[in-house]
Design a protein around this motif. Structure first.
Motif, PDB file in Angstrom:
ATOM      1  N   ASP A 145       2.052 -10.121  -6.958  1.00 38.52           N
ATOM      2  CA  ASP A 145       2.799  -8.864  -6.941  1.00 38.52           C
ATOM      3  C   ASP A 145       4.124  -8.971  -7.685  1.00 38.52           C
ATOM      4  O   ASP A 145       4.693  -7.963  -8.091  1.00 38.52           O
ATOM      5  N   HIS A 146       4.627 -10.211  -7.845  1.00 40.74           N
ATOM      6  CA  HIS A 146       5.982 -10.380  -8.376  1.00 40.74           C
ATOM      7  C   HIS A 146       6.104 -11.359  -9.530  1.00 40.74           C
ATOM      8  O   HIS A 146       7.189 -11.518 -10.087  1.00 40.74           O
ATOM      9  N   VAL A 147       5.028 -12.021  -9.884  1.00 39.79           N
ATOM     10  CA  VAL A 147       5.125 -13.100 -10.871  1.00 39.79           C
ATOM     11  C   VAL A 147       5.616 -12.605 -12.233  1.00 39.79           C
ATOM     12  O   VAL A 147       6.328 -13.329 -12.932  1.00 39.79           O
ATOM     13  N   ASN A 148       5.299 -11.389 -12.604  1.00 33.80           N
ATOM     14  CA  ASN A 148       5.755 -10.871 -13.899  1.00 33.80           C
ATOM     15  C   ASN A 148       7.269 -10.715 -13.965  1.00 33.80           C
ATOM     16  O   ASN A 148       7.884 -11.017 -14.984  1.00 33.80           O
ATOM     17  N   ALA A 149       7.863 -10.267 -12.884  1.00 32.34           N
ATOM     18  CA  ALA A 149       9.307 -10.016 -12.881  1.00 32.34           C
ATOM     19  C   ALA A 149      10.130 -11.181 -12.331  1.00 32.34           C
ATOM     20  O   ALA A 149      11.320 -11.280 -12.626  1.00 32.34           O
ATOM     21  N   GLU A 198       9.056 -14.792 -12.076  1.00 34.78           N
ATOM     22  CA  GLU A 198       8.352 -16.076 -12.210  1.00 34.78           C
ATOM     23  C   GLU A 198       9.269 -17.264 -11.923  1.00 34.78           C
ATOM     24  O   GLU A 198       8.899 -18.182 -11.182  1.00 34.78           O
ATOM     25  N   ASP A 199      10.469 -17.257 -12.486  1.00 34.17           N
ATOM     26  CA  ASP A 199      11.396 -18.374 -12.266  1.00 34.17           C
ATOM     27  C   ASP A 199      11.831 -18.466 -10.806  1.00 34.17           C
ATOM     28  O   ASP A 199      11.936 -19.564 -10.245  1.00 34.17           O
ATOM     29  N   GLU A 200      12.078 -17.311 -10.185  1.00 27.91           N
ATOM     30  CA  GLU A 200      12.495 -17.305  -8.792  1.00 27.91           C
ATOM     31  C   GLU A 200      11.375 -17.810  -7.885  1.00 27.91           C
ATOM     32  O   GLU A 200      11.625 -18.529  -6.915  1.00 27.91           O
ATOM     33  N   ILE A 201      10.128 -17.443  -8.200  1.00 27.19           N
ATOM     34  CA  ILE A 201       8.994 -17.912  -7.399  1.00 27.19           C
ATOM     35  C   ILE A 201       8.858 -19.428  -7.537  1.00 27.19           C
ATOM     36  O   ILE A 201       8.598 -20.134  -6.561  1.00 27.19           O
ATOM     37  N   ARG A 202       9.071 -19.926  -8.747  1.00 23.39           N
ATOM     38  CA  ARG A 202       9.024 -21.378  -8.959  1.00 23.39           C
ATOM     39  C   ARG A 202      10.116 -22.065  -8.119  1.00 23.39           C
ATOM     40  O   ARG A 202       9.876 -23.079  -7.470  1.00 23.39           O
ATOM     41  N   ALA A 203      11.324 -21.502  -8.136  1.00 22.54           N
ATOM     42  CA  ALA A 203      12.417 -22.067  -7.341  1.00 22.54           C
ATOM     43  C   ALA A 203      12.122 -21.929  -5.843  1.00 22.54           C
ATOM     44  O   ALA A 203      12.410 -22.846  -5.060  1.00 22.54           O
ATOM     45  N   LEU A 204      11.539 -20.809  -5.463  1.00 29.23           N
ATOM     46  CA  LEU A 204      11.193 -20.580  -4.061  1.00 29.23           C
ATOM     47  C   LEU A 204      10.154 -21.593  -3.580  1.00 29.23           C
ATOM     48  O   LEU A 204      10.194 -22.033  -2.434  1.00 29.23           O
ATOM     49  N   GLU A 247       0.843  -1.211   0.000  1.00 25.38           N
ATOM     50  CA  GLU A 247       0.000   0.000   0.000  1.00 25.38           C
ATOM     51  C   GLU A 247       0.867   1.244   0.000  1.00 25.38           C
ATOM     52  O   GLU A 247       0.627   2.188  -0.743  1.00 25.38           O
ATOM     53  N   TRP A 248       1.858   1.251   0.883  1.00 23.72           N
ATOM     54  CA  TRP A 248       2.729   2.409   0.988  1.00 23.72           C
ATOM     55  C   TRP A 248       3.469   2.646  -0.326  1.00 23.72           C
ATOM     56  O   TRP A 248       3.601   3.773  -0.773  1.00 23.72           O
ATOM     57  N   LEU A 249       3.939   1.561  -0.949  1.00 25.28           N
ATOM     58  CA  LEU A 249       4.644   1.695  -2.224  1.00 25.28           C
ATOM     59  C   LEU A 249       3.731   2.273  -3.303  1.00 25.28           C
ATOM     60  O   LEU A 249       4.156   3.089  -4.112  1.00 25.28           O
ATOM     61  N   TYR A 250       2.474   1.852  -3.317  1.00 23.47           N
ATOM     62  CA  TYR A 250       1.537   2.389  -4.305  1.00 23.47           C
ATOM     63  C   TYR A 250       1.235   3.862  -4.065  1.00 23.47           C
ATOM     64  O   TYR A 250       0.928   4.593  -5.000  1.00 23.47           O
ATOM     65  N   LEU A 251       1.319   4.308  -2.821  1.00 19.58           N
ATOM     66  CA  LEU A 251       1.048   5.701  -2.502  1.00 19.58           C
ATOM     67  C   LEU A 251       2.289   6.588  -2.608  1.00 19.58           C
ATOM     68  O   LEU A 251       2.196   7.795  -2.477  1.00 19.58           O
ATOM     69  N   THR A 252       3.440   5.967  -2.836  1.00 21.66           N
ATOM     70  CA  THR A 252       4.692   6.698  -2.947  1.00 21.66           C
ATOM     71  C   THR A 252       4.708   7.520  -4.234  1.00 21.66           C
ATOM     72  O   THR A 252       4.085   7.156  -5.220  1.00 21.66           O
ATOM     73  N   TRP A 278      10.249  -0.289  -5.391  1.00 22.16           N
ATOM     74  CA  TRP A 278       9.498  -1.523  -5.604  1.00 22.16           C
ATOM     75  C   TRP A 278      10.321  -2.795  -5.366  1.00 22.16           C
ATOM     76  O   TRP A 278       9.809  -3.756  -4.793  1.00 22.16           O
ATOM     77  N   PRO A 279      11.594  -2.863  -5.748  1.00 25.82           N
ATOM     78  CA  PRO A 279      12.372  -4.085  -5.495  1.00 25.82           C
ATOM     79  C   PRO A 279      12.442  -4.475  -4.019  1.00 25.82           C
ATOM     80  O   PRO A 279      12.631  -5.651  -3.694  1.00 25.82           O
ATOM     81  N   VAL A 280      12.250  -3.529  -3.125  1.00 27.07           N
ATOM     82  CA  VAL A 280      12.233  -3.845  -1.698  1.00 27.07           C
ATOM     83  C   VAL A 280      11.096  -4.815  -1.390  1.00 27.07           C
ATOM     84  O   VAL A 280      11.243  -5.714  -0.557  1.00 27.07           O
ATOM     85  N   SER A 281       9.969  -4.672  -2.082  1.00 32.10           N
ATOM     86  CA  SER A 281       8.832  -5.558  -1.813  1.00 32.10           C
ATOM     87  C   SER A 281       9.166  -7.007  -2.155  1.00 32.10           C
ATOM     88  O   SER A 281       8.697  -7.930  -1.489  1.00 32.10           O
ATOM     89  N   TRP A 282       9.980  -7.223  -3.190  1.00 32.88           N
ATOM     90  CA  TRP A 282      10.402  -8.588  -3.543  1.00 32.88           C
ATOM     91  C   TRP A 282      11.255  -9.184  -2.430  1.00 32.88           C
ATOM     92  O   TRP A 282      11.056 -10.324  -2.011  1.00 32.88           O
ATOM     93  N   VAL A 283      12.182  -8.400  -1.927  1.00 34.44           N
ATOM     94  CA  VAL A 283      13.062  -8.870  -0.855  1.00 34.44           C
ATOM     95  C   VAL A 283      12.248  -9.199   0.393  1.00 34.44           C
ATOM     96  O   VAL A 283      12.463 -10.236   1.031  1.00 34.44           O
ATOM     97  N   VAL A 284      11.297  -8.354   0.731  1.00 32.85           N
ATOM     98  CA  VAL A 284      10.463  -8.592   1.910  1.00 32.85           C
ATOM     99  C   VAL A 284       9.594  -9.834   1.696  1.00 32.85           C
ATOM    100  O   VAL A 284       9.447 -10.661   2.601  1.00 32.85           O
ATOM    101  N   TYR A 285       9.032  -9.990   0.505  1.00 34.22           N
ATOM    102  CA  TYR A 285       8.211 -11.164   0.169  1.00 34.22           C
ATOM    103  C   TYR A 285       9.014 -12.452   0.380  1.00 34.22           C
ATOM    104  O   TYR A 285       8.555 -13.378   1.053  1.00 34.22           O
ATOM    105  N   VAL A 286      10.216 -12.496  -0.164  1.00 29.42           N
ATOM    106  CA  VAL A 286      11.069 -13.680  -0.027  1.00 29.42           C
ATOM    107  C   VAL A 286      11.442 -13.895   1.440  1.00 29.42           C
ATOM    108  O   VAL A 286      11.374 -15.015   1.957  1.00 29.42           O
TER     109      VAL A 286
END
Length: 157
Positions: A130-134, A136-142, A83-88, A97-105
């Motif tokens: 939130d991250h599948v577009n950028a 996808e392979d990492e999410i599969r590995a995760l 939410e905060w990122l969208y309001l930034t 935005w890349p911070v959200s990927w790190v937090v997700y992982v």
């Protein structure tokens, strides 16, 4: 900027400072109270998918409630970040935005590390859109990391 005002008011309301948020709205006059309230209500109601809201209200066992509350805390924290990122401001969003990927992982791996595999999988699936577009392979590995023993061999830790 009205988005900054919305972000501040959302933060104040989230922290329980309803009167302060209302006073800020009255003094600023740039954004009406009704606009902020409806925007905040939409953001909050959109934060959790309907199935998840139903699931959390249907839990009856206290142990399940404790685990669900734990997942809800992780999901709520992550949702607030998004939410905060969208309001930034637009000029900073791409850099932040890349911070959200790190937090997700991190949150996913933390749940796995705690031995809460089913909660980890639920968290991963609830928020992967939130991250599948950028990533996808990492999410599969995760998704292959489902136990503590997998953590050391995954390359994520």
């Amino acid at each position: 900027d009205s988005r900054v005002s919305k972000a501040i008011v959302l933060f104040l309301k989230d922290q329980g400072y309803e009167d302060t948020a209302r006073k800020l709205l009255e003094e600023s006059g740039s954004v009406t109270s009704r606009q902020i309230t409806s925007s905040a209500d939409r953001a909050i109601s959109n934060g959790l998918p309907p199935a998840k809201r139903q699931r959390s209200s249907s839990l009856s066992d206290s142990a399940d409630k404790g685990l669900q509350e734990s997942l809800d805390a992780y999901s709520e924290s992550y949702r607030k970040l998004i939410e905060w990122l969208y309001l930034t401001l637009d000029q900073f969003r791409d850099e932040l935005w890349p911070v959200s990927w790190v937090v997700y992982v991190h949150l996913y791996l933390k749940l796995v590390e705690e031995g809460r595999t089913s909660l980890a999988v639920e968290f991963r699936e609830d928020h992967k859109s939130d991250h599948v577009n950028a990533h996808e392979d990492e999410i599969r590995a995760l998704s292959l990391v489902t136990s503590k023993s997998h953590l050391s061999s995954s390359g994520y830790v």
